[in-house]
Design a protein around this motif. Sequence first.
Motif: not given
Length: 611
Positions: A193-205
């Motif tokens: 879950e944490r990995l997905r959150e971090l990757l999602s934010d990395a994609v967002r920026v």
Amino acid sequence: VRLSVIDLSTGQQPITNEDGTLWIVYNGEVYNYPELRAELEQRGHRFTTQSDTEVVLHLYEELGPACLERLNGQFALAIWDVLRRTLFLARDRVGICPLYYAELPQGLVFGSEMKALFVEPRIEPHLDPYALAQVFSLWAPLAPRSTFEGVRELPPGCYAIADETGCRVSRYWRLPFPEAGEELQISEAEAAERLRELLSDAVRVRLRADVPVGSYLSGGLDSTFIAALIHEHSPEMLSTFSVAFEDPAFDERAYQEMATARLGTAHHRAECRTDDIGATFPDIVWHAEAPLTRTAPAPMAMLSRLVHDLGIKVVMTGEGADEFIGGYNIYKEDKVRRFWAREPGSAWRRLPLRRLYPYVGDLGREGDAYLAAFFGQGLTETGSPGYSHRVRWRNTARLQRLFSEDLQLDLAGYDATEELLASLDGALKGRSPLAQAQTIEVTTFMSAYLLTSQGDRMMAANSVEGRFPFLDHRVIAFCNALPPHYKLHGLQEKHVLKRSAESLVPNPILRRHKQPYRAPIHRAFIGQSLDYVEALLAPEAVTAAGVWNPHAVDRLKRKAAGGNSVSELDDMALVGMLSTQLLHATFIESFPRNHLDVGPLRICRGKDSCT
């Protein structure tokens, strides 16, 4: 030459601060620039553009070199301090953007490409023999060494300060790994879950741009997951791009079609024929500026050409997942060999090695005795630094036997692997075996080859910028802190990433065995009626360049042309010979010093293309 992605109208460089005491030139993107700008404005800084470039300059004015620790992005930059008469050079943490420099008796020259430096008449390009030994051991020259003598590459995660007393290099970032046994203590579900959150934010920026952002989509887990995360953030139709090969041994289009059908993207495919690789290879070497041991950059150049032709400037890709989440077979190989080393006489303990490399015909043809001899080298030396890679290094270093007698004499007593291990400065000590292997792979393959020869250079040649969510430093720190078995679970690669991507990636892609990205080699050159191949591999041309033994070159040419079985090492030798011969011909014999926008074999395309 600026590729305008953020602030298309007012971001022209160089940019200065309010009083003209600092000036910056800059390549790359800083993704957290809006947040940094807001902080700087509160402190009284005034801006004249909307660019991230100007944010970096004011942050340097505020913090000096410590500003680098605040940047989330990919960059190579130079800042001139008018009052102190100092030059500040810096490069991003993992080396996405290249930066080269040469110190001269009366100054310093720097640039994003070595060919830019060679326009300076005091810099004469000559191949560095030690860089050649590194390529034909470790697969790439290792910073600060470059392909050419006297030209230094600023290492990833480093900055330099130059003034009239000289140039001093300092490191501001190292790969963050915990001591073995001190990894994060969280459940697999929490990690996913944490990995997905971090990757999602990395994609967002990384969607921050004033132009459309597309995505590469190979048909593998990494790029499909990134495309799916983009789809979650952006309501616009996503343009995706892939390479397809006429040779089914290299082709992945079935999985690409599965991914695009699930995501509903506007998909575009570059069709790569074997003869395309041979035809474009001189251009590839001109842009790579380094000897190559594989042809994989050629299809990537074709892919970025397609992206450019369709009007896209920015693409996200899945690079970094294999390095940081345990995707490569060399990690499995290390694990199996350590398992085998506990009982070196056991035949069954080594059997999984055969399944790791089905695409390497040598291992399949020669039988169990060859398998044992090949992977059994130094088997019980599990405490040796570099244990995970020593089989690969020894195998690749066999190519140095084909060097000319003079080059072998120049290199007598030099061991590229020992220089590498010394440069790691104790970074392997105390880490888990997987962390040690990851550190070496990131240093020798990802930063030195994958992100340069196969990545940035092929994109920049066609005015395309790559963005890499898996290389967000927050994602790297989290992945490195995870227990090794969350990444390599038994012999299942990228275990935690698969859990993280379950709801977004089609199951067949999620469960498929990793297929390494590869491209044809000897068939692309031999029997294709390519004039440059015949000319550059002729005995007189080989002798003139002084890198290879002309008799060895002739034997390999006849072997490939005669229809005999060509080994993986033969393929590496052939592409290595051709690439070094091309480097000698284009950079040493006939470098176009008076034509900044024209290569010896190609005119750069587009108003924003790199020279």
